[in-house]
Design an enzyme around this catalytic site. Structure first.
Site, PDB file in Angstrom:
ATOM      1  N   ASP A  65       0.846  -1.027   0.041  1.00  0.00           N
ATOM      2  CA  ASP A  65      -0.018   0.055  -0.102  1.00  0.00           C
ATOM      3  C   ASP A  65       0.699   1.239  -0.115  1.00  0.00           C
ATOM      4  OD1 ASP A  65       0.995   0.160   2.600  1.00  0.00           O
ATOM      5  OD2 ASP A  65      -0.944  -0.343   3.621  1.00  0.00           O
ATOM      6  N   ASP A  79      -8.236  -7.458   0.669  1.00  0.00           N
ATOM      7  CA  ASP A  79      -7.129  -7.613   1.689  1.00  0.00           C
ATOM      8  C   ASP A  79      -8.127  -7.271   3.078  1.00  0.00           C
ATOM      9  OD1 ASP A  79      -5.888  -5.151   3.412  1.00  0.00           O
ATOM     10  OD2 ASP A  79      -6.771  -4.576   1.399  1.00  0.00           O
ATOM     11  N   CYS A 128     -12.134 -29.630   7.107  1.00  0.00           N
ATOM     12  CA  CYS A 128     -11.207 -28.413   6.730  1.00  0.00           C
ATOM     13  C   CYS A 128      -9.720 -28.909   6.458  1.00  0.00           C
ATOM     14  CB  CYS A 128     -10.977 -27.308   7.565  1.00  0.00           C
ATOM     15  SG  CYS A 128      -9.827 -26.076   7.739  1.00  0.00           S
ATOM     16  N   CYS A 130      -6.853 -27.393   6.363  1.00  0.00           N
ATOM     17  CA  CYS A 130      -5.872 -26.410   7.117  1.00  0.00           C
ATOM     18  C   CYS A 130      -4.716 -27.058   7.598  1.00  0.00           C
ATOM     19  CB  CYS A 130      -6.529 -25.173   7.790  1.00  0.00           C
ATOM     20  SG  CYS A 130      -6.689 -25.818   9.466  1.00  0.00           S
ATOM     21  N   CYS A 138      -6.465 -28.318  11.220  1.00  0.00           N
ATOM     22  CA  CYS A 138      -7.658 -29.324  11.409  1.00  0.00           C
ATOM     23  C   CYS A 138      -6.970 -30.764  10.726  1.00  0.00           C
ATOM     24  CB  CYS A 138      -8.715 -28.895  10.459  1.00  0.00           C
ATOM     25  SG  CYS A 138      -9.538 -27.353  11.120  1.00  0.00           S
ATOM     26  N   HIS A 144      -5.388 -21.208  10.669  1.00  0.00           N
ATOM     27  CA  HIS A 144      -6.804 -21.560  10.103  1.00  0.00           C
ATOM     28  C   HIS A 144      -7.542 -20.609   9.372  1.00  0.00           C
ATOM     29  CE1 HIS A 144     -10.581 -23.827  10.473  1.00  0.00           C
ATOM     30  NE2 HIS A 144     -10.988 -22.416  10.765  1.00  0.00           N
TER      31      HIS A 144
END
Length: 378
Positions: free
Chosen positions: A89, A271, A309, A311, A314, A341
């Site tokens: 940015d 974002d 999930c 991730c 998990c 996660h």
């Protein structure tokens, strides 16, 4: 180069090819403000959870460790050990968020550092130079972000100045990209649409900046005080006046529902700090809404955060009971797992959105996803 692969209504399925790799859109950019994800995730972790783009903060990296120091190390990519695209940015949001520490003039903005109070001047040229030193893939134009509910007269003057600043950003970037010693001579420039909640000002500004032939266009100045309904109304009126054949970025937004609604209105890039911030506080995203892991109801719950999930948390078999214990004991591992996660959830949601657009069934996916989110904790 941006390629528009498919449309469903206003929703876009695109592909941005950059010097640092290809970005499949719609995409969520993981926020690495100071060159790192708050919560202890490494570049390897980001790859493991499907991150395509990291977003870093120009102002914060200028203050610490210093953009010249980063330049001497080859730019942010080798400094962070991250070889995929990075968006920086411009420092413009700090014009809004550090309102008590700055003074705005035509030349630029004088800040007082939030760290030690020393004076910093940043205008369009300075912002472009800092971002060039950082060597990001995409640099954002320097702008002022007025409050969404600011008075019309102030907003109109601010937007005119932002337009003049954009011209200066474009000229400075062309100069910087032509230099042999520039870290990334292929750095892209995205302009930013402003106008608070005044649709006529937004539309006029969108028309003006669209004529500049930039690499991409952002809608800024939202999620800063207005309601979700006002934000969606601004997008409904503004997006049709930005180039459909260039990536469109909704800055600082938002919740999973915001992402779905934004995609429906033609947004490519998003974002937000929500997934990492909420993860650090034990608020974990699932398809059925947010799970507040510190609740006593999970003290003996041996299930993962979310069944199915993918991730690392998990998939690794860590239970809700164990995660609750980590948070209650204030162990750093709990924060790290929660952030991992949540960022996986966001990245995977965008993957599902892209798949739905590829199938031509985004409308059905959006409807089902929003309904499921209303079901509450699992």
């Amino acid at each position: 180069m941006y390629e528009l692969l498919k449309r469903e209504g206003r929703a876009k399925r695109g592909r941005l090819t950059t010097v640092h790799g290809v970005v499949e859109t719609p995409v969520f950019m993981n926020v690495a403000t100071a060159g790192a994800i708050k919560g202890g995730l490494s570049a390897d972790d980001l790859r493991a959870i499907g991150t395509q783009v990291a977003l870093c903060n120009t102002y914060h990296l200028h203050v610490r460790p210093g953009d010249e120091l980063v330049r001497r190390r080859g730019g942010l990519h080798p400094f962070m050990r991250w070889d995929a695209p990075i968006l920086t940015d411009s420092g413009g949001f700090q014009v809004f968020s550090l309102a008590d520490l700055r003074s705005i003039k035509e030349e630029g903005v004088t800040f007082r550092s939030h760290l030690d109070g020393h004076k910093i001047f940043m205008g369009p040229e300075e912002s472009m130079q800092i971002q060039s030193n950082l060597g990001s893939t995409i640099a954002m134009a320097f702008d002022e972000c007025p409050h969404a509910l600011a008075e019309r007269e102030y907003v109109a003057r601010s937007v005119d100045r932002t337009t003049r600043w954009l011209e200066r950003c474009r000229a400075k970037m062309r100069e910087l990209n032509s230099r042999e010693d520039t870290v990334n001579q292929h750095q892209l420039l995205f302009g930013i649409n402003q106008g608070a909640v005044f649709n006529d000002i937004r539309i006029d500004h969108a028309k003006r900046i669209s004529e500049m032939g930039l690499d991409g266009y952002a809608v800024g100045g939202l999620a800063v005080g207005e309601t979700h309904e006002q934000m969606y109304d601004v997008l409904d009126h503004t997006i049709p006046f930005l180039p459909v054949d260039k990536p469109t970025y909704l800055m600082g937004v938002g919740t999973p529902a915001n992402l779905l609604e934004g995609v429906d209105r033609g947004i490519d890039f998003f974002d937000c700090v929500y997934p990492s911030r909420n993860g650090r506080h034990g608020n974990l995203y699932t398809k059925k809404g947010t799970l507040h892991i510190k609740s006593a109801r999970y003290a003996e719950d041996d299930r993962p955060i979310e069944e199915g999930c993918g991730c690392p948390v998990c998939r690794g078999g860590y239970s809700r009971a164990y995660l609750r214990h980590l948070y209650k004991a204030q162990e750093a591992l709990g924060l790290r797992m929660g952030v991992m996660h949540n960022l996986y959830y966001y990245n995977h949601l965008m993957e599902e959105i892209r798949d739905a657009l590829d199938r031509g069934d985004f409308a059905g996916f959006k409807k089902a996803a929003l309904e499921e989110m209303q079901e509450g904790e699992g």
